[in-house]
Design a protein around this motif. Sequence first.
Motif, short mmCIF file in Angstrom:
data_model
loop_
_atom_site.label_atom_id
_atom_site.label_comp_id
_atom_site.label_asym_id
_atom_site.label_seq_id
_atom_site.Cartn_x
_atom_site.Cartn_y
_atom_site.Cartn_z
N THR A 1 0.84 -1.20 0.00
CA THR A 1 0.00 0.00 0.00
C THR A 1 0.87 1.25 0.00
O THR A 1 0.59 2.20 -0.74
N ARG A 2 1.93 1.26 0.80
CA ARG A 2 2.83 2.42 0.83
C ARG A 2 3.48 2.65 -0.53
O ARG A 2 3.60 3.79 -0.98
N LEU A 3 3.91 1.57 -1.20
CA LEU A 3 4.52 1.71 -2.52
C LEU A 3 3.54 2.27 -3.54
O LEU A 3 3.87 3.19 -4.29
N ILE A 4 2.32 1.73 -3.56
CA ILE A 4 1.32 2.21 -4.51
C ILE A 4 0.94 3.65 -4.19
O ILE A 4 0.77 4.47 -5.10
N GLN A 5 0.84 3.99 -2.92
CA GLN A 5 0.52 5.37 -2.56
C GLN A 5 1.62 6.31 -3.01
O GLN A 5 1.36 7.41 -3.49
N TRP A 6 2.89 5.87 -2.88
CA TRP A 6 4.00 6.68 -3.39
C TRP A 6 3.80 6.93 -4.89
O TRP A 6 3.97 8.05 -5.37
N ALA A 7 3.46 5.86 -5.64
CA ALA A 7 3.29 5.98 -7.09
C ALA A 7 2.13 6.92 -7.43
O ALA A 7 2.23 7.73 -8.36
N ILE A 8 1.04 6.85 -6.70
CA ILE A 8 -0.10 7.73 -6.94
C ILE A 8 0.28 9.18 -6.63
O ILE A 8 -0.01 10.09 -7.42
N ASP B 1 -4.61 -12.65 -5.94
CA ASP B 1 -4.41 -11.89 -4.69
C ASP B 1 -4.04 -10.45 -5.00
O ASP B 1 -4.53 -9.53 -4.34
N ALA B 2 -3.19 -10.25 -6.00
CA ALA B 2 -2.81 -8.89 -6.40
C ALA B 2 -4.02 -8.13 -6.91
O ALA B 2 -4.18 -6.94 -6.62
N HIS B 3 -4.90 -8.81 -7.65
CA HIS B 3 -6.10 -8.14 -8.18
C HIS B 3 -6.95 -7.62 -7.03
O HIS B 3 -7.43 -6.47 -7.07
N ARG B 4 -7.16 -8.45 -6.01
CA ARG B 4 -7.95 -8.01 -4.86
C ARG B 4 -7.27 -6.82 -4.16
O ARG B 4 -7.93 -5.87 -3.74
N PHE B 5 -5.95 -6.87 -4.05
CA PHE B 5 -5.18 -5.79 -3.44
C PHE B 5 -5.40 -4.48 -4.19
O PHE B 5 -5.72 -3.45 -3.60
#
Length: 150
Positions: A101-108, A129-133
């Motif tokens: 979540t932290r990595l994706i938030q950084w990207a956003i 699992d990644a799709h649900r994430f």
Amino acid sequence: MGDLDIRPAGADDVPAIVALLADDPLGAQRESPDDLAPYYAALERLSGDPNQHLIVAVREGRVIGTLQLTVVPGLSRRGATRSIIESVRVHAGERGSGLGTRLIQWAIDESRRQGCQLVQLTSDRTRTDAHRFYERLGFTASHVGFKLQL
């Protein structure tokens, strides 16, 4: 998350990044941790392109996550700039810790900073699992993707 540092990847990070990329059934088929030369060459190309952002998450001197963010200026959608998130990997011992979540938030956040109007990503159809994430983070499965191996 402790003393987590999210920063641009450097040459010293390449072995750990490749290990993360290879640490699943799909990656084990695609990656070659025994020959790092092509990865160093790729890092050099990425480092020279201001629209490419290869980052690592580091805790206590150890790379525990990575992703690549590509910023793509475009003409469609009224000249929108979009970003593409690729190669998201979290060390097996860190999964479920909130690091993804932290990595994706950084990207956003970086995408917004770069003026992007859209963030997109692809995920292999077997990575349920990644799709649900990604769906929990607000992404929607909106397109069908195609690839042509060259």
